[in-house]
Scaffold this active site. Structure first.
Site, PDB file in Angstrom:
ATOM      1  N   HIS A 392      26.826 -24.368  -2.657  1.00  0.00           N
ATOM      2  CA  HIS A 392      26.095 -23.220  -3.208  1.00  0.00           C
ATOM      3  C   HIS A 392      25.076 -23.599  -4.260  1.00  0.00           C
ATOM      4  O   HIS A 392      24.693 -22.753  -5.072  1.00  0.00           O
ATOM      5  CB  HIS A 392      27.066 -22.233  -3.862  1.00  0.00           C
ATOM      6  CG  HIS A 392      27.993 -21.546  -2.925  1.00  0.00           C
ATOM      7  ND1 HIS A 392      27.720 -20.313  -2.383  1.00  0.00           N
ATOM      8  CD2 HIS A 392      29.178 -21.917  -2.413  1.00  0.00           C
ATOM      9  CE1 HIS A 392      28.717 -19.946  -1.599  1.00  0.00           C
ATOM     10  NE2 HIS A 392      29.623 -20.909  -1.589  1.00  0.00           N
ATOM     11  N   LYS A 583      21.030 -10.763 -13.316  1.00  0.00           N
ATOM     12  CA  LYS A 583      21.663 -11.974 -12.780  1.00  0.00           C
ATOM     13  C   LYS A 583      22.170 -12.767 -13.978  1.00  0.00           C
ATOM     14  O   LYS A 583      21.859 -12.430 -15.112  1.00  0.00           O
ATOM     15  CB  LYS A 583      20.663 -12.801 -11.968  1.00  0.00           C
ATOM     16  CG  LYS A 583      19.332 -13.042 -12.691  1.00  0.00           C
ATOM     17  CD  LYS A 583      18.295 -13.702 -11.806  1.00  0.00           C
ATOM     18  CE  LYS A 583      17.613 -12.781 -10.812  1.00  0.00           C
ATOM     19  NZ  LYS A 583      17.993 -12.993  -9.435  1.00  0.00           N
ATOM     20  N   ARG A 584      22.958 -13.819 -13.726  1.00  0.00           N
ATOM     21  CA  ARG A 584      23.376 -14.640 -14.849  1.00  0.00           C
ATOM     22  C   ARG A 584      22.157 -15.201 -15.584  1.00  0.00           C
ATOM     23  O   ARG A 584      21.105 -15.421 -14.977  1.00  0.00           O
ATOM     24  CB  ARG A 584      24.274 -15.784 -14.363  1.00  0.00           C
ATOM     25  CG  ARG A 584      25.676 -15.341 -14.032  1.00  0.00           C
ATOM     26  CD  ARG A 584      26.395 -14.786 -15.247  1.00  0.00           C
ATOM     27  NE  ARG A 584      26.745 -15.852 -16.167  1.00  0.00           N
ATOM     28  CZ  ARG A 584      27.980 -16.318 -16.343  1.00  0.00           C
ATOM     29  NH1 ARG A 584      28.995 -15.796 -15.675  1.00  0.00           N
ATOM     30  NH2 ARG A 584      28.212 -17.289 -17.202  1.00  0.00           N
ATOM     31  N   LYS A 589      16.639 -19.643 -13.520  1.00  0.00           N
ATOM     32  CA  LYS A 589      16.332 -18.296 -13.008  1.00  0.00           C
ATOM     33  C   LYS A 589      15.128 -17.688 -13.746  1.00  0.00           C
ATOM     34  O   LYS A 589      14.525 -16.753 -13.272  1.00  0.00           O
ATOM     35  CB  LYS A 589      17.547 -17.392 -13.142  1.00  0.00           C
ATOM     36  CG  LYS A 589      18.734 -17.828 -12.260  1.00  0.00           C
ATOM     37  CD  LYS A 589      19.928 -16.901 -12.454  1.00  0.00           C
ATOM     38  CE  LYS A 589      21.183 -17.382 -11.737  1.00  0.00           C
ATOM     39  NZ  LYS A 589      21.183 -17.067 -10.293  1.00  0.00           N
ATOM     40  N   THR A 693      21.679 -13.268  -3.973  1.00  0.00           N
ATOM     41  CA  THR A 693      22.181 -12.189  -3.119  1.00  0.00           C
ATOM     42  C   THR A 693      21.784 -10.843  -3.719  1.00  0.00           C
ATOM     43  O   THR A 693      21.666  -9.856  -3.010  1.00  0.00           O
ATOM     44  CB  THR A 693      23.720 -12.270  -2.985  1.00  0.00           C
ATOM     45  OG1 THR A 693      24.281 -12.544  -4.271  1.00  0.00           O
ATOM     46  CG2 THR A 693      24.113 -13.353  -2.012  1.00  0.00           C
ATOM     47  N   LYS A 697      20.317  -7.112  -2.082  1.00  0.00           N
ATOM     48  CA  LYS A 697      20.783  -5.763  -2.434  1.00  0.00           C
ATOM     49  C   LYS A 697      19.607  -4.874  -2.825  1.00  0.00           C
ATOM     50  O   LYS A 697      19.541  -3.704  -2.436  1.00  0.00           O
ATOM     51  CB  LYS A 697      21.809  -5.829  -3.573  1.00  0.00           C
ATOM     52  CG  LYS A 697      23.096  -6.541  -3.174  1.00  0.00           C
ATOM     53  CD  LYS A 697      23.968  -6.916  -4.366  1.00  0.00           C
ATOM     54  CE  LYS A 697      24.979  -7.989  -3.959  1.00  0.00           C
ATOM     55  NZ  LYS A 697      25.572  -8.709  -5.096  1.00  0.00           N
TER      56      LYS A 697
HETATM   57  C1  NBG Z   1      25.378 -19.540  -6.409  1.00  0.00           C
HETATM   58  C2  NBG Z   1      23.881 -19.727  -6.271  1.00  0.00           C
HETATM   59  C3  NBG Z   1      23.218 -18.478  -5.723  1.00  0.00           C
HETATM   60  C4  NBG Z   1      23.919 -18.048  -4.450  1.00  0.00           C
HETATM   61  C5  NBG Z   1      25.405 -17.901  -4.695  1.00  0.00           C
HETATM   62  C6  NBG Z   1      26.159 -17.534  -3.440  1.00  0.00           C
HETATM   63  C7  NBG Z   1      26.915 -21.049  -7.608  1.00  0.00           C
HETATM   64  C8  NBG Z   1      27.416 -22.441  -7.739  1.00  0.00           C
HETATM   65  N1  NBG Z   1      25.958 -20.833  -6.720  1.00  0.00           N
HETATM   66  O1  NBG Z   1      21.867 -18.740  -5.437  1.00  0.00           O
HETATM   67  O2  NBG Z   1      23.327 -20.060  -7.514  1.00  0.00           O
HETATM   68  O3  NBG Z   1      23.389 -16.836  -3.980  1.00  0.00           O
HETATM   69  O4  NBG Z   1      25.946 -19.109  -5.173  1.00  0.00           O
HETATM   70  O5  NBG Z   1      25.917 -18.447  -2.422  1.00  0.00           O
HETATM   71  O6  NBG Z   1      27.393 -20.169  -8.287  1.00  0.00           O
END
Ligand code: NBG
Length: 848
Positions: A392, A583-584, A589, A693, A697
């Site tokens: 991920h 988002k975080r 980001k 994701t 949404k």
């Molecule tokens: C996160 C990514 C996102 C991705 C999500 C789900 C981790 C390690 N990765 O871009 O930063 O959408 O995983 O796949 O949290």
């Protein structure tokens, strides 16, 4: 580390499988064939069930009950309606022998359960009427639920979407994870700075969980290994030094109105011995309960780092704890003693959600070789076929490693097994690429720098039958840049599955206004067949539909306004472009890029360069948690809050520019925020966001995206079309090229007057009551470091925002694009992701 001795667990409890000792055939009765029937779907039937729960479950009369009593009784009532289906699903799974997806994930960011359960059972209206007849309000009770925040962000939320889709598609799946007593921290702001508070999600009762202490599983740690003679065969055994028990807590995962309820099984750690009576009697209370406290720490709290693991011992304990429990659970309890484990790959595929559960690989090997006495090669063949790995990330610092010191101390036998896996693997590499020791070193599962450590992504790639990235671009970069040696050795192992989101929670449930508009146009089938949204395309040309679509957006903005007023005391203006970045908080980001845009808009007005009457009224909403130890992220939060406070108090931009930063962004807030948004901010540096994701949404809820060519943005733009997406910024190859020639952020500062002026305004003290140093860390990071090239993309971003404003000025054109965003993003249903996993990776099928 002699915290617990290796005693048998609590008398009467059996660690391995907890099978009940007694008659060989299970108890039965003709009436038990249909063990529970769903209560009647009538309002009266619901009232009766609800009152019974209130009286017998909570022990109160309606007239004496608190809102919390009422919520708990309601939750249990709804649970009853799912119970028969759940028991039936479990029974059917046992009998059919179908292959099961064992989703191994350290995080599940579930969101509230009540609404989802009401939707899955189609009981929303009945419940509302039933409660109203008791003088109660469903909306009020709903607000009582504290969401289980057992995840950090996208990765945990993805797991929750996936298990929802599998249940809806009737695929046998058990989600395995950790029941953290405290989930992701609750964020508050004090003086603009983030303060973390513990998330006490269980404090008022957990009506959705079913604990099974009698089915506890023992998990060992520490100690040493030794060899012994087993009837002429030399074998190794692990002599652990301490252990804990894992108690399963089951949760229902209801499919959408399809009569199927899968299981999510989360593990909680307790001590094998509650306390030492002898020590207690001798008067040392603290010492007597030490083992218990120690054991319970394992599942006490979720680590709050998103994408940047800290390598803490407790985290490795968590990881091993939950996978050891989960593998035992399936092999000993679900398959049982008579099962021939050679057939294991026919019965389960374990999907590794990132590297957190990868220690499951040596654990299965240990079980097969040491305990079940399989030959090594045979065990390896089985193990390889039982696992697949999803990566991920693209950030090098996010790839987990464990020092061999730590791993060897905690799991000595597993380290030996990893070494042996590595030896065999490196032999294979040397055969394929003779005389290439540099490659061997790069590929080794064991790294030497900066310390000797196990590279979990390498172990997962070696063991997994498949390795996938989470969006097309990410999978490409994963194969080309993160694991290039592995994709050269095993090209067929690498594949892509683009992420998705569940249309049930994030469209049907979160956006009733748009949902009913869609259902009026297409009928209800789109909820489980999101490709059907394509049929909305012609409606983009229908003026009446566009009017209704705008009305739905207005309704959603009204709901958000009411929520933020109530929740945060925020007064959201009406009639603004609602521009949302949630988002975080992470440098890659680039919340700071969004912030520079906000400061630029403000600067242009207060410097007199732009007449405020001419700018598009805009409200910018941020939502973001920072990892508690991530300094730059926390400084950015402080800056956003201070800029927001200044702008919101300045009459020169009143009615034109507002900044809102509601604290504690979570799934619950997302459900009201996303449907209200006009503009979705997806502005990571190209090549950094694996997928995203949230971006999906927003598009599905009719927001337009301003975004870079990164992650799943690429696919969103391809599907919705260039005219309906605001693309800006460098492409990934341009980023790579700039990095290789050497990037100088200050050059952008010097050459772009708007940028220079915005940064100078921040440094001038304008947002910090004259304190010129308040934001020094963020400003100097941007000017002299800027690892994620915020300044390089600034100009393109500000220009793209001007295109946004031009389009927003034409409501018909904007609405047309928004409708097309909805119509063209059905691809991003997590149902489609699950089909891709089934076809490309799991080779399993729905079980109807
Ligand atoms: C996160 C990514 C996102 C991705 C999500 C789900 C981790 C390690 N990765 O871009 O930063 O959408 O995983 O796949 O949290």
């Amino acid at each position: 580390m002699d915290r617990n001795s290796i005693d048998d667990p609590i008398p009467g409890q059996r660690a391995n499988g907890g099978r009940i000792v007694g008659p060989t055939s299970p108890p039965s009765h003709p009436l038990a064939l249909a063990p529970v029937t769903a209560p009647p779907h009538s309002v009266d039937g619901f009232v009766r069930e609800f009152l019974r729960e209130l009286n017998t479950g909570q022990g109160v009369a309606l007239s004496q009950s608190t809102v919390n009593d009422q919520y708990l009784a309601l939750a249990r009532t709804v649970r009853h309606y799912l119970m028969a289906r759940w028991l039936e699903t479990v029974r059917h799974n046992r009998e059919s022998g179908a292959k099961v997806v064992g989703y191994l994930s350290a995080e599940y960011l579930l969101g509230r359960q009540l609404d989802n359960a009401l939707m899955a059972t189609d009981l929303g209206d009945v419940a509302e009427k039933a409660l109203a007849s008791c003088g109660l309000d469903l909306a009020t009770l709903r607000e009582q639920e504290v969401e289980p925040g057992l995840g950090n962000g996208g990765l945990g939320r993805l797991a929750a979407c996936f298990i929802d889709s599998l249940a809806t598609m009737s695929v046998p799946c058990i989600g395995y994870g950790i029941r953290y007593e405290y989930g992701i921290f609750r964020q508050t702001f004090v003086g603009g700075r983030q303060i973390e508070q513990p998330d006490t999600w269980l404090a008022m009762g957990g009506p959705w969980e079913f604990p099974h202490p009698e089915a506890a599983v023992r998990v060992d740690f520490g100690g040493y290994t030794e060899t012994y003679d087993d009837d002429g065969t030399e074998r190794t055994r692990w002599v652990p030094s301490w252990n804990v028990l894992g108690i399963p807590y089951n949760y229902m995962v209801p499919g959408y109105q399809n009569g199927r309820v899968n299981t999510l099984r989360l593990w909680s750690a307790v001590a094998t011995k509650a306390f030492d009576l002898a020590i207690f009697n001798a008067g040392d209370y603290a010492e007597a309960v030490r083992a218990q406290t120690f054991a319970e720490n394992i599942t006490k709290v979720l680590y709050p780092e998103d994408s940047t693991p800290q390598g803490k011992e407790l985290r490795l304990q968590q990881q091993y704890f939950f996978v050891a429990c989960s593998i035992r659970d399936f092999i000993d309890r679900i398959l049982g003693e008579d099962f021939d484990l050679h057939q294991l790959p026919e019965r389960i595929i374990y999907q590794l959600n990132d590297t957190h559960p990868v220690i499951a690989v040596p654990e299965l090997m240990r079980l097969l070789v040491d305990e079940k006495k399989f030959e090594w090669d045979e065990a390896w063949e089985i193990t390889r076929r039982c696992f697949a790995y999803t990566c991920h990330t693209l950030l090098p610092e996010a790839l987990e490693t464990w020092s061999t010191d730590l791993l060897g101390r905690l799991l000595p036998r597993h380290l030996e097994i990893i070494y042996r896996i590595n030896d065999q693997f490196l032999t294979q590499v040397r055969d394929a690429f003779p005389h290439d020791e540099l490659r061997v070193r790069r590929m080794s599962i064991i790294g030497d720098y900066p310390e000797r450590s196990v590279r979990m992504a390498h172990l997962a790639t070696v063991a997994g039958s498949k390795v996938n990235g989470v969006a097309a671009l990410h999978s490409q970069l994963l194969a080309d840049k993160v694991l290039p040696d592995f994709s050269a050795l095993w090209p067929e192992k690498f594949t892509n599955v683009t992420n998705g989101v569940t249309p049930r929670r994030f469209l049907r449930m979160a956006n009733p206004a748009l949902s009913s508009l869609i259902t009026d146009a297409l009928g209800p089938g789109w909820v489980t067949d999101l490709d059907r949204l394509a049929e909305l395309e012609p409606y983009a040309e229908d003026a009446e539909f566009r009017r209704e679509f705008r009305a739905a957006k207005e309704t959603n903005k009204g709901r958000l306004r009411a929520l933020l007023a109530r929740r945060d005391g925020i007064d959201l203006p009406e009639g603004h472009l609602l521009d949302v970045m949630v988002k975080r908080l992470h440098e890659y980001k680039r919340q700071s890029l969004k912030l520079l845009h906000v400061v630029t808009l403000y600067d242009q007005v207060v410097s007199g360069r732009v007449d405020p009457e001419t700018i598009t009224p805009r409200t910018v909403v941020f939502g973001a948690k920072a990892a508690p130890g991530y300094r730059m992220a926390k400084e950015t939060i402080f800056l956003i809050n201070q800029v927001g406070a200044t702008i919101n108090a300045d009459p020169r931009v009143a009615g034109r520019l507002t900044v809102a930063f509601p604290a504690n962004y979570n799934v619950t807030l997302a459900e009201t925020l996303i449907p209200a948004a006009d503009l979705s901010e997806q502005i990571s540096l190209a090549g950094m966001e694996a997928s995203g994701t949230g971006n999906m949404k927003f598009a599905l809820n009719g927001a337009l995206t301003i975004g870079t060519d990164d992650g799943a943005n690429v696919e969103i733009r391809e599907l919705v079309g260039d005219e309906h997406f605001f693309l800006f910024g460098m492409l990934e190859p341009e980023v790579a090229a700039l990095n290789s020639i050497g990037y100088k952020p200050s050059a952008h500062y010097e050459s772009d007057p708007d940028l220079k002026s915005a940064i100078n305004l921040i440094s001038s003290g304008a947002f910090s009551r004259g304190d010129r140093h308040a934001f020094e860390p963020v400003v100097s990071n941007l000017l002299y470091h800027d690892r994620f090239m915020v300044l390089a993309d600034y100009r393109a971003y500000v220009d793209a925002q001007a295109r946004v404003e031009a389009k927003f000025a034409d409501p018909e054109a904007w609405t047309r694009s928004a409708i097309l965003n909805v119509a063209r993003t059905g691809f991003f249903s997590s149902d489609r992701s699950m089909r891709d996993y089934l076809n490309r990776i799991w080779r399993a099928a729905p079980d109807r």
